[in-house]
Design a protein around this motif. Structure first.
Motif, PDB file in Angstrom:
ATOM      1  N   GLU A  64       0.829  -1.202   0.000  1.00 49.99           N
ATOM      2  CA  GLU A  64       0.000   0.000   0.000  1.00 49.99           C
ATOM      3  C   GLU A  64       0.869   1.258   0.000  1.00 49.99           C
ATOM      4  O   GLU A  64       0.611   2.207  -0.744  1.00 49.99           O
ATOM      5  CB  GLU A  64      -0.934  -0.013   1.205  1.00 49.99           C
ATOM      6  CG  GLU A  64      -2.025   1.011   1.123  1.00 49.99           C
ATOM      7  CD  GLU A  64      -3.126   0.749   2.126  1.00 49.99           C
ATOM      8  OE1 GLU A  64      -3.110   1.399   3.199  1.00 49.99           O
ATOM      9  OE2 GLU A  64      -3.984  -0.098   1.845  1.00 49.99           O
ATOM     10  N   VAL A  69      -1.586   4.626  -2.376  1.00 49.01           N
ATOM     11  CA  VAL A  69      -3.035   4.711  -2.152  1.00 49.01           C
ATOM     12  C   VAL A  69      -3.487   3.396  -1.523  1.00 49.01           C
ATOM     13  O   VAL A  69      -2.798   2.379  -1.634  1.00 49.01           O
ATOM     14  CB  VAL A  69      -3.833   4.945  -3.466  1.00 49.01           C
ATOM     15  CG1 VAL A  69      -3.494   6.274  -4.096  1.00 49.01           C
ATOM     16  CG2 VAL A  69      -3.632   3.818  -4.447  1.00 49.01           C
ATOM     17  N   GLN A  73      -8.181   1.017  -3.927  1.00 48.85           N
ATOM     18  CA  GLN A  73      -8.340   2.066  -4.929  1.00 48.85           C
ATOM     19  C   GLN A  73      -7.563   1.800  -6.212  1.00 48.85           C
ATOM     20  O   GLN A  73      -7.658   2.562  -7.172  1.00 48.85           O
ATOM     21  CB  GLN A  73      -7.928   3.416  -4.352  1.00 48.85           C
ATOM     22  CG  GLN A  73      -8.849   3.918  -3.271  1.00 48.85           C
ATOM     23  CD  GLN A  73      -8.401   5.259  -2.711  1.00 48.85           C
ATOM     24  OE1 GLN A  73      -7.489   5.899  -3.216  1.00 48.85           O
ATOM     25  NE2 GLN A  73      -9.054   5.674  -1.636  1.00 48.85           N
ATOM     26  N   ASP A  75      -6.464   0.063  -9.804  1.00 45.79           N
ATOM     27  CA  ASP A  75      -7.235  -0.475 -10.923  1.00 45.79           C
ATOM     28  C   ASP A  75      -7.044  -1.996 -10.986  1.00 45.79           C
ATOM     29  O   ASP A  75      -6.231  -2.567 -10.261  1.00 45.79           O
ATOM     30  CB  ASP A  75      -6.848   0.205 -12.246  1.00 45.79           C
ATOM     31  CG  ASP A  75      -5.389  -0.031 -12.651  1.00 45.79           C
ATOM     32  OD1 ASP A  75      -4.769  -1.025 -12.209  1.00 45.79           O
ATOM     33  OD2 ASP A  75      -4.857   0.785 -13.426  1.00 45.79           O
TER      34      ASP A  75
END
Length: 134
Positions: A64, A69, A73, A75
């Motif tokens: 993370e 982020v 979150q 993709d």
């Protein structure tokens, strides 16, 4: 730990112990599962290694931070990459590993299994292609 923390050996292993999520302590406090490290015949420190489930949480936190982020979150492709990294690190051999990863990624367990199966199928295809070309 009663030994000086500025001993060259302690200073050398500290980044590794920190990266593993271990705890350094005085060798006199070591328990049977701890690793006692010696330098020139003298026991300098003991290292208590984390439990596997704690290691998974630590790996998720590192990933993370690396992405900047929350993992949820990311993709889809980035989440697939995270699952690939976690599989290589043995995350799914930990009890409830799939559930823990799914929660961190904000996806279902089914999605994590799909990512794993997709990678396994791609690996099998690549191996077959390599054999046929060789």
């Amino acid at each position: 730990m009663t030994e000086p923390r500025d001993h060259p050996f302690v200073a050398a292993v500290k980044p590794l112990v920190d990266a593993m999520g271990g705890e350094m302590m005085d060798p006199a406090l070591a328990e049977p599962d701890d690793v006692v490290l010696a330098w020139e015949g003298q026991e300098l420190l003991a290292v208590r290694l984390p439990q596997l489930s704690d290691s998974l949480d630590r790996i998720l936190a590192v990933l993370e931070r690396r992405h900047g982020v929350p993992l949820a979150q990311l993709d889809r492709k980035a989440k697939q990459d995270v699952v690939r990294i976690l599989e290589a690190r043995g995350a799914f051999s930990v009890r409830h590993g799939v559930e823990t990863v799914a929660n961190a990624l904000g996806v279902s367990r089914f999605t994590v299994y799909n990512y794993l199966n997709r990678d396994a199928a791609a690996q099998t295809k690549a191996e077959k292609t390599a054999k046929s070309e060789g």
